[in-house]
Design a protein around this motif. Structure first.
Motif, PDB file in Angstrom:
ATOM      1  N   ASP A   1      -6.150 -95.404 -52.405  1.00 17.92           N
ATOM      2  CA  ASP A   1      -7.411 -95.034 -51.759  1.00 17.92           C
ATOM      3  C   ASP A   1      -7.164 -94.565 -50.335  1.00 17.92           C
ATOM      4  OD1 ASP A   1      -9.397 -96.088 -53.878  1.00 17.92           O
ATOM      5  OD2 ASP A   1      -8.008 -97.759 -53.566  1.00 17.92           O
ATOM      6  N   PRO A   2      -6.653 -93.374 -50.179  1.00 17.92           N
ATOM      7  CA  PRO A   2      -6.258 -92.919 -48.843  1.00 17.92           C
ATOM      8  C   PRO A   2      -7.452 -92.842 -47.898  1.00 17.92           C
ATOM      9  CG  PRO A   2      -6.234 -91.097 -50.412  1.00 17.92           C
ATOM     10  CD  PRO A   2      -6.468 -92.340 -51.208  1.00 17.92           C
ATOM     11  N   MET A   3      -7.169 -92.982 -46.617  1.00 21.72           N
ATOM     12  CA  MET A   3      -8.203 -92.870 -45.591  1.00 21.72           C
ATOM     13  C   MET A   3      -8.686 -91.426 -45.518  1.00 21.72           C
ATOM     14  SD  MET A   3      -8.507 -95.848 -43.855  1.00 21.72           S
ATOM     15  CE  MET A   3      -9.046 -95.475 -42.192  1.00 21.72           C
ATOM     16  N   PRO A   4      -9.976 -91.219 -45.388  1.00 24.44           N
ATOM     17  CA  PRO A   4     -10.479 -89.855 -45.176  1.00 24.44           C
ATOM     18  C   PRO A   4     -10.219 -89.410 -43.741  1.00 24.44           C
ATOM     19  CG  PRO A   4     -12.281 -91.421 -45.085  1.00 24.44           C
ATOM     20  CD  PRO A   4     -11.041 -92.225 -45.367  1.00 24.44           C
ATOM     21  N   ALA A   5     -10.531 -88.167 -43.462  1.00 22.34           N
ATOM     22  CA  ALA A   5     -10.366 -87.670 -42.094  1.00 22.34           C
ATOM     23  C   ALA A   5     -11.315 -88.430 -41.166  1.00 22.34           C
ATOM     24  CB  ALA A   5     -10.688 -86.174 -42.048  1.00 22.34           C
ATOM     25  N   PRO A   6     -10.812 -88.803 -40.000  1.00 24.41           N
ATOM     26  CA  PRO A   6     -11.626 -89.623 -39.095  1.00 24.41           C
ATOM     27  C   PRO A   6     -12.878 -88.890 -38.604  1.00 24.41           C
ATOM     28  CG  PRO A   6      -9.337 -89.583 -38.382  1.00 24.41           C
ATOM     29  CD  PRO A   6      -9.472 -88.558 -39.461  1.00 24.41           C
TER      30      PRO A   6
ATOM     31  N   TRP B  76     -19.059 -99.671 -49.490  1.00 27.95           N
ATOM     32  CA  TRP B  76     -17.694 -99.114 -49.499  1.00 27.95           C
ATOM     33  C   TRP B  76     -17.277 -98.635 -48.118  1.00 27.95           C
ATOM     34  CZ3 TRP B  76     -15.212-100.005 -53.917  1.00 27.95           C
ATOM     35  CH2 TRP B  76     -15.958-100.142 -55.100  1.00 27.95           C
ATOM     36  N   ASP B  77     -18.237 -98.216 -47.348  1.00 24.40           N
ATOM     37  CA  ASP B  77     -17.931 -97.549 -46.079  1.00 24.40           C
ATOM     38  C   ASP B  77     -19.209 -97.641 -45.258  1.00 24.40           C
ATOM     39  OD1 ASP B  77     -17.997 -95.429 -44.116  1.00 24.40           O
ATOM     40  OD2 ASP B  77     -16.365 -94.430 -45.178  1.00 24.40           O
ATOM     41  N   ASP B  78     -19.099 -98.100 -44.033  1.00 22.68           N
ATOM     42  CA  ASP B  78     -20.311 -98.306 -43.237  1.00 22.68           C
ATOM     43  C   ASP B  78     -20.754 -97.053 -42.494  1.00 22.68           C
ATOM     44  OD1 ASP B  78     -18.493 -98.118 -41.167  1.00 22.68           O
ATOM     45  OD2 ASP B  78     -18.937-100.083 -40.300  1.00 22.68           O
ATOM     46  N   GLY B  79     -20.056 -95.950 -42.750  1.00 23.02           N
ATOM     47  CA  GLY B  79     -20.449 -94.718 -42.082  1.00 23.02           C
ATOM     48  C   GLY B  79     -19.825 -94.557 -40.715  1.00 23.02           C
ATOM     49  N   VAL B  80     -19.129 -95.576 -40.251  1.00 23.78           N
ATOM     50  CA  VAL B  80     -18.475 -95.491 -38.945  1.00 23.78           C
ATOM     51  C   VAL B  80     -16.960 -95.552 -39.111  1.00 23.78           C
ATOM     52  CG1 VAL B  80     -18.322 -96.467 -36.626  1.00 23.78           C
ATOM     53  CG2 VAL B  80     -20.483 -96.619 -37.903  1.00 23.78           C
ATOM     54  N   VAL B  81     -16.480 -96.591 -39.774  1.00 21.48           N
ATOM     55  CA  VAL B  81     -15.033 -96.734 -39.965  1.00 21.48           C
ATOM     56  C   VAL B  81     -14.757 -97.051 -41.436  1.00 21.48           C
ATOM     57  CG1 VAL B  81     -12.935 -97.949 -39.312  1.00 21.48           C
ATOM     58  CG2 VAL B  81     -14.736 -97.577 -37.605  1.00 21.48           C
ATOM     59  N   HIS B  82     -14.062 -96.132 -42.081  1.00 16.77           N
ATOM     60  CA  HIS B  82     -13.679 -96.350 -43.474  1.00 16.77           C
ATOM     61  C   HIS B  82     -12.592 -97.427 -43.522  1.00 16.77           C
ATOM     62  CE1 HIS B  82     -13.656 -94.911 -47.643  1.00 16.77           C
ATOM     63  NE2 HIS B  82     -12.371 -95.243 -47.653  1.00 16.77           N
ATOM     64  N   PRO B  83     -12.682 -98.334 -44.479  1.00 17.41           N
ATOM     65  CA  PRO B  83     -11.654 -99.378 -44.527  1.00 17.41           C
ATOM     66  C   PRO B  83     -10.294 -98.852 -44.982  1.00 17.41           C
ATOM     67  CG  PRO B  83     -13.311 -99.719 -46.249  1.00 17.41           C
ATOM     68  CD  PRO B  83     -13.772 -98.545 -45.442  1.00 17.41           C
ATOM     69  N   HIS B  84      -9.271 -99.566 -44.576  1.00 21.93           N
ATOM     70  CA  HIS B  84      -7.914 -99.263 -45.028  1.00 21.93           C
ATOM     71  C   HIS B  84      -7.823 -99.405 -46.551  1.00 21.93           C
ATOM     72  CE1 HIS B  84      -5.502 -99.930 -40.997  1.00 21.93           C
ATOM     73  NE2 HIS B  84      -6.383 -98.947 -40.926  1.00 21.93           N
ATOM     74  N   PRO B  85      -6.861 -98.718 -47.148  1.00 22.07           N
ATOM     75  CA  PRO B  85      -6.771 -98.697 -48.613  1.00 22.07           C
ATOM     76  C   PRO B  85      -6.785-100.064 -49.308  1.00 22.07           C
ATOM     77  CG  PRO B  85      -5.368 -96.991 -47.697  1.00 22.07           C
ATOM     78  CD  PRO B  85      -5.908 -97.768 -46.528  1.00 22.07           C
TER      79      PRO B  85
ATOM     80  N   ALA C  44      -9.312-101.095 -52.297  1.00 29.32           N
ATOM     81  CA  ALA C  44      -8.761-101.511 -53.603  1.00 29.32           C
ATOM     82  C   ALA C  44      -9.319-102.875 -54.018  1.00 29.32           C
ATOM     83  CB  ALA C  44      -7.234-101.552 -53.529  1.00 29.32           C
ATOM     84  N   ALA C  45      -9.438-103.771 -53.062  1.00 31.47           N
ATOM     85  CA  ALA C  45      -9.963-105.115 -53.371  1.00 31.47           C
ATOM     86  C   ALA C  45     -11.422-105.029 -53.828  1.00 31.47           C
ATOM     87  CB  ALA C  45      -9.838-106.022 -52.148  1.00 31.47           C
ATOM     88  N   LEU C  46     -12.184-104.164 -53.174  1.00 31.29           N
ATOM     89  CA  LEU C  46     -13.589-103.999 -53.582  1.00 31.29           C
ATOM     90  C   LEU C  46     -13.668-103.398 -54.981  1.00 31.29           C
ATOM     91  CD1 LEU C  46     -15.083-102.731 -50.202  1.00 31.29           C
ATOM     92  CD2 LEU C  46     -15.638-104.897 -51.341  1.00 31.29           C
TER      93      LEU C  46
END
Lengths: 589, 589
Positions: free
Chosen positions: B528-533, B357-366, B370-372
């Motif tokens: 699926d909003p982006m979390p804080a960077p 879901w998230d590689d720990g570096v950059v969270h994907p855009h919503p 959603a596609a995942l």
């Protein structure tokens, strides 16, 4: 009979300083007085102490020309039973069969091999780490398992297997031929190949000698000295897997692991009358080998079996690849073992072989040429086609692979020598004297360029092979028969030309060794004299030719196949052996 | 509509000096005025002249937000027939079927694709070398062969195939995105993959743009400028195979070849709604690719197909491997294509997937998240198990692969820039600004150490994967579903994080792209909003998120399998698609 006292308490892991950095000249009077004096005394003493409990197994002295391989099988002093003598001469395939049916126990089998291994060590200096007790404990466990469940733990249940020194074996040192590393590389886990063998039921009891640097086709290091050939102690068992070949050919082990980056499985197998397979890179597990240049990928070595029969090569590969080792080791190719191909499925009855008679650099000694001629006659008599293999740039290939071996100019080797306060063994000095830029490592750009040269060369050989065609069968060549080395087993410290083996490392083709009997100078009739030397290397090797020198030395040929065609190589090996066997009926050797 | 005069005599191979070394800023007003002005004028002029004879095929202007992929299929001006419009939307598998039965002629098929390719070039700047006439000649030959013999020349008889610029195609330039090489690398032979395609009956008619250095996930160079996404010209088609993805997604080619050393097949496929496969290294032919760092082996790229259907990926691989390319190219693995595995033979009905879901570096855009989520729901609805994939050291992986890309500190790139009098494109500057030691190349010993680090990392990921277990099925994970990139197709010159693709190059796992429709900002409901960077990179990418920016951009997910499991990846891809298809019936998008 054993040198070194057993009274001193065993201090296996302490680092000591009793080292004399100079390799000593081999003293021919030592041949019958036990192993040559060790250089790193504490390691030699430790080994002696580990062997001491078994000293009643020793056999009494020998003459320098004796065939030790027979002597160690003697039942005269009542130590080795006739059954044990016969047992140790079986191949691994037969042994595991008898172990799996309960005909033999694991303890019984191991005990027989331990006795012979002990005796071989007396004369050949083939062992490094010795842990017979650990082996016997494991054998007892396996026997208990078999007694309880009536079945084996795996396909190698109870099979003793010897391991080359630089391969990690849990709980044991991995000095790998370097003084600097002695006592400092106690393995906390098994190499992947060892792990798979252990899971399959193999029993470990000793590690075997390899040369300093591992870049040597004979076996000498400044820890234990020189390893000798059981068929003639004045000759080398080859290297770098020379401890393995000495031990297995003398029946002190039924199967072993070697490693080959320039000939280190094939040369020892050929020099000791054994079967050996150097597979393509990354076909068999390779992780857990300790040596210089970790991470060097310009030329990569390959683990391969050294064995007493062709079918044991198949057994080893099958056990390795049935374990799906690509899920244990990152670089391995996901290529399952195709045993049906080894059995000949899909391969036509009549094949086209090519013979490399001369690589254009060093013409082989007469017995090698004679062996190739006999093989050709046998194959033709069996209906196969045999054409000549035209050599392509063999001197260039050596020059190139040598650069790839020493991208750092030899820096890491020199640093490890310095760290151990030792000097290079003669074989290491010979190869390192050829370094083009010993004090100016190649830049990344130059390394890329050398890789590209290697790839261009590989492509050239692919195309050369593609262009072959047997005039009768119309077939492209299936396999190449070639010398393994221009000579039979070499006198110590005289091996000088790697080209017949390192060439196939450069192109990454699998090669198997087919033993063809032993050289008998008494019966020898000169048939294929050496031509006039074309270069200094050939001049030296030509000057070595003298039938008495090679008394008892095994004769062998090398069979080379295309990359990733290991199974086809073993299938062809079977065909060559069948042909030779049939030919012998009408043409005794 | 076309820029550049056609009156000047064509001097295709002369070297000219009309080059302006600075990449120009993209001018949004250019979007509808034909391709952006080229930087290396003579190459752009040459291309224009080669296109000029076909200018009647052009379509008239567009608005910057237009979906060019629809515009180019317009039959309004009578150039493209309805049959041609339908034909170009077929996948390669269907086309070769129709060609093999004589339903279509090769000339008919190629003509349709040429028309659309011409129109795509108008807007996307996807083509480099153009040779429509040569393609038509070959198509005529193939038709003549079919007419005479009633059969095809091979499995791709008459299929148009586009070729990425840096891949050798006989008789054509291979400037590969470097000004210095323009006009100087006319191929005297085909790359191995091209050779196999040609032998199989493929028809070549154009090469497609790749970025300067090839180390860019968007497509821009100082010869032709920037390539655009046909679904939204303000967006990149991805890179480095961005010419391919723009052309194929716009139906100007049914099948193409890309290359991927960090994402260069997968990113363009994902950004353009196509299927793409990056196989493991050395599975598909790779020889004959022109680029920097020939002979660099620390990280090796892979050739892979970019296609309009999953089955076309299979078709491409089957054609490649049925040709036994390991006898044509030295490094290739002898691993025949197992089409039965692609069809699912030997694979259980219900699999265990993991989702990153998230590689720990950059969270994907919503929309990616959603596609995942949708894929997870669809797979679970189909009875598969879906667990989370725990990311392992993704930032470390990027840092390591980056070092491996630039072992020479970037020296060779800088030298090629200087030779051509050009500066790095923004994407090249971005990646080269990260070089740790730009003026101090690694020593051989340091290179070995980096290789060893890479191998240690690969082993860690193998073990991580081995340790997975679906609680329901008890299965080890079969495949990983992951973002291809944290965003949909990026606005030009803004791509900033390679980690979701380059990670799998570092470990050498195959990855396929599964398209999942297009993003519609009108219909979008934020879920699926982006979390804080968590870092600067994520801050930048997070700040990019704005639904209107990505209007029309394709949505895709990446499916990753284990090394050398290409066939299993395609079999899993079929299962994922089946699941999504079924899910759509009850849950329309």
């Amino acid at each position: 009979m054993l040198h070194g006292g057993a009274s001193e308490p065993l201090q296996p892991r302490a680092r000591r300083s009793h080292l004399s950095p100079q390799p000593r000249a081999l003293d021919s009077t030592q041949y019958c007085d036990g192993p040559p004096a060790g250089i790193l005394q504490w390691k030699v003493d430790e080994r002696a102490q580990r062997l001491a409990p078994y000293k009643s197994w020793a056999v009494d002295g020998c003459g320098a020309g004796d065939d030790i391989s027979q002597l160690v099988l003697s039942t005269k002093n009542g130590v080795l039973t006739a059954e044990e003598r016969d047992l140790v001469q079986l191949d691994a395939t037969e042994l595991v069969k008898r172990l799996s049916t309960g005909q033999y126990t694991a303890v019984q089998v191991l005990t027989a091999f331990l006795k012979v291994a002990f005796r071989l060590q007396q004369f050949t200096n083939c062992l490094t780490e010795v842990f017979f007790g650990e082996g016997l404990d494991r054998a007892k466990e396996l026997d208990a398992h078999f007694a309880k469940y009536g079945k084996v733990v795996g396909p190698l249940h109870g099979l003793p297997v010897s391991i080359k020194d630089h391969i990690l074996l849990k709980g044991h040192d991995t000095s790998a031929g370097y003084v600097a590393w002695a006592g400092k590389k106690i393995a906390d886990k098994d190499a992947v190949a060892v792990h798979i063998l252990r899971e399959a039921g193999a029993v470990f009891y000793a590690k075997t000698a390899n040369p300093q640097t591992l870049l040597a086709l004979e076996t000498e290091n400044n820890i234990y000295g020189t390893t000798r050939n059981p068929f003639n102690l004045k000759l080398s068992p080859g290297g770098s897997s020379g401890g393995e070949s000495a031990l297995i050919s003398g029946h002190g082990s039924p199967l072993g692991i070697g490693t080959d980056i320039g000939g280190s499985v094939r040369i020892p197998a050929a020099f000791c009358g054994l079967y050996g397979l150097k597979p393509s890179v990354a076909r068999l597990p390779h992780a857990g080998l300790v040596g210089s240049h970790d991470g060097m990928e310009a030329i990569i070595g390959a683990v391969g079996p050294i064995a007493k029969s062709a079918r044991d090569l198949n057994l080893f590969c099958k056990v390795m690849l049935d374990a799906e080792p690509w899920f244990l080791e990152a670089p391995l190719l996901r290529m399952p073992w195709r045993e049906d191909v080894v059995r000949g499925v899909g391969m036509p009855e009549k094949l086209c072989f090519a013979i490399l008679w001369d690589d254009g650099v060093v013409h082989p000694h007469p017995p090698i040429t004679a062996a190739l001629k006999r093989t050709k006659q046998a194959l033709e008599a069996a209906g196969h086609e045999v054409i000549d293999w035209e050599p392509v740039d063999d001197q260039f290939a050596w020059n190139l692979i040598h650069k790839l071996y020493f991208l750092d100019g030899g820096k890491e080797y020199r640093e490890t020598f310095a760290e151990g306060g030792e000097k290079p063994i003669p074989a290491a000095r010979w190869i390192m004297d050829q370094i083009e830029r010993p004090h100016e490592p190649y830049t990344p750009g130059e390394c890329f360029e050398l890789n590209a040269q290697r790839e261009a060369f590989r492509l050239k050989i692919i195309q050369h092979w593609n262009a072959t065609k047997g005039p009768k069968t119309g077939r492209r060549v299936d396999g190449i028969l070639a010398p393994t080395h221009p000579t039979l087993a070499t006198p110590h410290r005289t091996i000088r030309w790697w080209g017949y083996t390192s060439y196939w490392n450069l192109v990454d083709y699998p090669g198997a060794i087919i033993p063809m009997g032993k050289f008998d100078p008494e019966a020898y009739v000169e048939t294929d004299p050496m031509p006039a030397p074309r270069n200094e290397t050939e001049k030296f090797i030509s000057s070595q030719w003298s039938p008495p020198t090679y008394s008892g030395a095994p004769v062998a040929v090398q069979l080379v196949g295309r990359r990733h065609h290991e199974e086809e190589v073993l299938a062809m090996l079977n065909k060559v052996e069948d042909a030779l066997e049939n030919y012998k009926k009408s043409h005794p050797m």
